[in-house]
Each structure stands twice: as structure tokens, then as C-alpha cells.
Design a protein around this motif. Structure first.
Motif, short mmCIF file in Angstrom:
data_model
loop_
_atom_site.label_atom_id
_atom_site.label_comp_id
_atom_site.label_asym_id
_atom_site.label_seq_id
_atom_site.Cartn_x
_atom_site.Cartn_y
_atom_site.Cartn_z
N ALA A 90 -15.12 6.93 -35.99
CA ALA A 90 -15.49 8.07 -36.80
C ALA A 90 -14.91 9.17 -35.93
CB ALA A 90 -17.12 8.18 -36.39
N ALA A 91 -14.72 9.48 -34.76
CA ALA A 91 -14.33 10.40 -34.27
C ALA A 91 -12.53 10.73 -34.63
CB ALA A 91 -14.30 10.33 -32.61
N CYS A 92 -12.05 9.51 -34.68
CA CYS A 92 -10.60 9.47 -35.43
C CYS A 92 -10.60 10.09 -36.78
CB CYS A 92 -10.02 8.21 -35.20
SG CYS A 92 -9.69 7.67 -33.43
N ALA A 93 -11.37 9.72 -37.62
CA ALA A 93 -11.50 10.02 -38.92
C ALA A 93 -11.78 11.64 -38.99
CB ALA A 93 -12.52 9.25 -39.66
N GLN A 94 -12.63 11.97 -38.19
CA GLN A 94 -12.96 13.37 -38.02
C GLN A 94 -11.85 14.35 -37.55
OE1 GLN A 94 -17.15 12.60 -36.09
NE2 GLN A 94 -17.25 14.78 -36.97
N PRO A 104 -20.71 1.78 -40.55
CA PRO A 104 -21.39 2.95 -41.54
C PRO A 104 -20.39 3.34 -42.70
CG PRO A 104 -20.97 3.23 -39.24
CD PRO A 104 -20.35 2.39 -39.44
N GLY A 105 -21.14 3.11 -43.82
CA GLY A 105 -20.31 3.51 -45.09
C GLY A 105 -19.73 4.89 -45.16
N HIS A 106 -20.32 5.68 -44.61
CA HIS A 106 -20.03 7.09 -44.45
C HIS A 106 -18.80 7.14 -43.97
CE1 HIS A 106 -22.31 7.58 -41.01
NE2 HIS A 106 -21.40 8.52 -40.51
N VAL A 107 -18.42 6.55 -43.00
CA VAL A 107 -17.37 6.75 -42.00
C VAL A 107 -16.19 6.08 -42.73
CG1 VAL A 107 -16.06 6.00 -39.55
CG2 VAL A 107 -18.69 6.73 -39.75
N ALA A 108 -16.50 4.94 -43.32
CA ALA A 108 -15.42 4.10 -44.12
C ALA A 108 -14.88 5.32 -45.32
CB ALA A 108 -15.74 3.14 -44.59
N GLU A 109 -15.97 5.76 -46.10
CA GLU A 109 -15.52 6.68 -47.02
C GLU A 109 -14.81 8.06 -46.64
OE1 GLU A 109 -19.47 7.57 -48.36
OE2 GLU A 109 -19.89 5.45 -49.25
N ALA A 147 -13.44 -7.01 -45.83
CA ALA A 147 -14.30 -6.87 -47.20
C ALA A 147 -14.66 -5.40 -47.24
CB ALA A 147 -15.00 -8.04 -47.59
N PHE A 148 -15.40 -5.16 -46.27
CA PHE A 148 -16.17 -3.86 -46.03
C PHE A 148 -15.11 -2.72 -46.16
CE2 PHE A 148 -17.11 -0.33 -42.97
CZ PHE A 148 -18.03 0.26 -43.62
N MET A 149 -14.02 -2.78 -45.40
CA MET A 149 -13.04 -1.51 -45.79
C MET A 149 -12.27 -1.69 -46.77
SD MET A 149 -11.28 -1.42 -41.61
CE MET A 149 -11.10 -3.22 -41.38
N ASP A 150 -12.22 -2.87 -47.57
CA ASP A 150 -11.44 -2.66 -48.81
C ASP A 150 -12.38 -2.33 -49.70
OD1 ASP A 150 -9.43 -3.79 -50.63
OD2 ASP A 150 -10.83 -5.51 -51.03
#
Length: 400
Positions: free
Chosen positions: A231-235, A259-264, A295-298
Motif C-alpha cells: 500500500a505504501a509503495c502504491a501511495q 484490500p481491494g482499494h489498494v489493488a485499485e 486472480a485477485f490482482m488480475d
């Protein structure tokens, strides 16, 4: 090269999303770039009086493969860190050159080295580019940034504060790094350091890494196993996330959170994920969990690219195609798997305009394989011939 080269084949696949050319050919200019691709008879008409010719009527020719995550300084043995510690630079140079040749034998024409010692990967990169050593195009990170005593501290990349982070990034830029690597979380190969799921840098510190890298014109690859670190990397806006394991506890406990919001956030930012899985994926103790996370990430639109972490225990440099078997097991199409290792991987490492497909003006990086990788991904493991920057190479297993 000092003259043209032509490769003819029973089938030429210019890119995973394009129709194969039957009885096709690729013409390579003296500078190692592609000058023409098309039906064999048409391309042959473009050749001059001095041309080298490779005829492969029973094979499929396609773009060279890209391995987005390797460590040439490690030997893939039971104790790669101990072996590295006990190896001096002279011996290590030779070992790294041999490992680079094995990557090329496997059809890898571009590899991204994400952590070495003493700048030896950059040195090897330049030696290969000059034609003095046989190997793939190399992109290098030098020593990864890590906290004092943190994951892979022994490579020489410890940073303690903002000033040392900026100085380390500037130093790598001066030394010709192609990418900045940061160990956002811990790892299992560094006794006494942070655990795999534990963060080593927070969002603000990762932001400093990204800002300094941007100022130097360099992308950032972030090692992150823990969900908090992901999550920190994404932010922070890194360019690639390596491993992206989604751990929240010991791997032995099998605790993961997705967490879906992090993947998004990752998908919306266009951050690529390199799961960095080797041929050992089939022996993974919780394979169903791994497949669920893929599958989640995809499902959230995250773009994933191929890499094997070659050099760590059990991840051999010649096993690239076997590592791709994971994605076949996940149910992905052969064309998509091929894209992970060609067009998508080229984009992830910032070279989409020069590698990853066979087109005029692109680097003459191509391989010939026995079989059709659009129906059988295992064909990528049957490499018969390689061109890297227009330089011919016959894999050891073929020439033997």
C-alpha cells in the motif's frame, strides 16, 4: 555486425496480439536493428550482396524474452548469500558472465538485475553491450536501498535518513544505474533483519526515494511482500512492485490480506507487478492461495509481468519458461503469458519503443523455438536460436 542478416522461419510472430506470418522473415541491418519483417519472398528481395542467413523452416521466430527480476550476483544454490560473501570480485565477475549467458540460452534477451555487489552488474552490462561478452541486454539497479541492518544490507545500500536516501540515489545515477531498487519490506534471506511482512520504509520515506529518482530520470522498483508495504509503495508512486505477496504475517502461518482499494490504486497508477516466481512454483506449499492472489490482482486490472528472481535458492537462470508455467496453471491464455514476457515486460522496464516486438526500427532481439507458443507456452522452453542486438547465439543445449 558489419553486414545485413536475415532470419527465415516457418512461422514469424511479430507480437503476441498479431497474426503470425507463415513462411516469414526478419531482416536485420548492420547496426543491429530490424529493417524489415514480412513474407519470406518479399523480405529476401530487400537483401544486399553481403548478407548472413539463418533458415529455420521448422521453428517459430518471436520477440526475445524479458526477465524483469534477476540477481546475477547470486548462484541459486542452497546458500546464495553465503556463497556471495565467500566469493571475491574477480571470481564473481566470471560467474555473473556465465549466468548471463545462461539467461541468453533460455531466450532472455533483456534482463533487469535488481541487486548486485560493487556495481558489477553495470560493468557486465557495458561489457555485453560492447560485444566483448555474450549475454542479454542488462538493466541494473546496483545495491538496493535498505535500512541499516535491513534486507540485503550486505550489498552496500544502507540508508538512514532523507539525506542519505537522496545521496544514494544520486550516487547510483552517477554510476549509470538504469533503475533504483528499494527494499520496502523485509525478506527471508537476511537473518536479523525485518521479517518479510514488516515494513522497512514508510510512505513518506518511499516518497523521498521516488522524488530523488525522478529528479535523476530513473524509475523505482520496490521489493514489497507485506500488504502494508504494498500500500505504501502504491501511495508513493513507484514504477514496479516486486513480489507483491500480500503478507500480513509469517508465510508459515499463511496469513494474507488483499484490500481491494489498494489493488485499485496500483491499477489506476499504472504500476506494474512482477510476482518474481521461478520454476519452483509447483512446489509452493499453498499453491491455491497463490493462485487466488494472482486472480485477485488480475480481477482488479493490475498489469503483471514476468520475472523469476533468478539467483535466489532454486531459481536457476535457465528456467525462465518453466516459471511462466504458473500463469498457465492460473488459466491465462498463451498469448497473454507471452505478452507478460515480451510487450508488457518491455513497457514495465521502460523500453516499449525498442524491444518486445518485431518491427522496423526495433532492436533485433528475437528467438526461434520449436513449436507454437500461441498454443503451447512450453514451447518457450525449446529455444533453438537467439539474436540479441542482432548478434547470433546458438544455445548450449542446441550446439552440444
Amino acid at each position: 555486425m558489419n553486414k545485413q542478416l536475415i532470419v527465415t522461419a516457418g512461422r514469424v510472430l511479430t507480437a503476441p496480439d498479431e497474426e503470425p506470418l507463415q513462411d516469414g522473415a526478419v531482416l536485420v541491418a548492420a547496426d543491429g536493428t530490424i529493417s524489415a519483417v514480412g513474407p519470406r519472398a518479399d523480405v529476401i528481395r530487400l537483401t544486399g550482396p553481403a548478407v548472413d542467413r539463418w533458415d529455420l523452416p521448422d521453428d517459430t521466430v518471436l520477440p526475445g524474452l524479458v526477465n524483469c527480476h534477476v540477481h546475477l550476483a547470486l548462484d541459486a544454490g542452497p546458500d546464495p548469500v553465503g556463497a556471495l560473501r565467500d566469493t571475491d570480485d574477480g571470481v564473481l565477475r566470471s560467474a555473473m558472465a556465465e549466468r548471463a549467458r545462461r539467461l541468453l540460452d533460455a531466450g532472455v534477451t533483456t534482463a533487469r538485475d535488481l541487486g548486485d555487489r560493487g556495481g558489477l552488474a553495470a560493468e557486465l552490462r557495458d561489457t555485453i553491450a560492447a560485444g566483448a561478452v555474450t549475454g542479454p541486454r542488462l538493466l541494473n539497479a546496483g545495491a538496493p536501498l535498505t535500512v541499516p541492518g535491513g534486507h540485503f544490507w550486505f550489498l552496500g545500500g544502507e540508508v538512514a535518513d532523507d539525506a542519505s536516501i537522496r545521496a544514494a540515489v544520486a550516487d547510483r545515477a552517477r554510476r549509470g544505474a538504469d533503475v533504483i531498487k528499494v527494499m520496502a519490506s523485509g525478506g527471508h534471506m537476511t537473518p536479523g533483519g525485518a521479517a518479510m511482512w514488516e515494513p522497512q520504509f514508510d510512505v513518506r520515506q518511499l516518497g523521498v526515494v521516488v522524488d530523488a529518482a525522478r529528479e535523476a530520470g530513473l524509475p523505482v522498483a520496490a521489493h514489497a511482500h507485506g500488504t502494508g508495504s504494498i500500500a505504501a509503495c502504491a501511495q508513493a508512486g513507484v514504477d514496479t512492485i516486486e513480489h507483491c505477496t500480500w503478507l500480513v504475517g509469517s508465510p508459515a502461518e499463511g496469513r494474507y490480506e488483499t484490500p481491494g482499494h489498494v489493488a485499485e490504486m496500483i491499477a489506476a497508477a499504472g504500476i506494474y507487478v512482477c510476482p518474481a516466481r521461478s520454476s519452483g512454483w509447483a512446489r509452493f506449499p499453498r499453491l491455491d492461495s497463490l493462485l487466488d492472489r494472482l486472480a485477485f490482482m488480475d480481477g482488479h486490472g493490475i498489469r503483471m509481468v514476468a520475472g523469476t528472481d533468478a539467483g535466489v535458492t532454486g531459481s536457476r537462470f535457465e528456467d525462465f519458461a518453466a516459471g511462466l508455467g504458473l500463469y498457465a496453471r492460473a488459466g491465462w491464455s498463451p498469448a497473454r503469458i507471452l505478452a507478460m514476457a515480451t510487450t508488457e515486460a518491455a513497457a514495465a522496464v521502460g523500453l516499449a519503443d525498442s524491444i518486445g516486438r518485431l518491427a522496423p526500427g526495433f532492436s533485433a532481439d528475437l528467438i526461434a523455438v520449436s513449436g507454437d507458443p500461441l498454443t503451447d507456452p512450453a514451447a518457450l522452453g525449446r529455444v533453438r536460436f537467439v539474436l540479441a542486438r542482432g548478434r547470433p547465439h546458438v544455445p548450449a543445449q542446441v550446439s552440444a
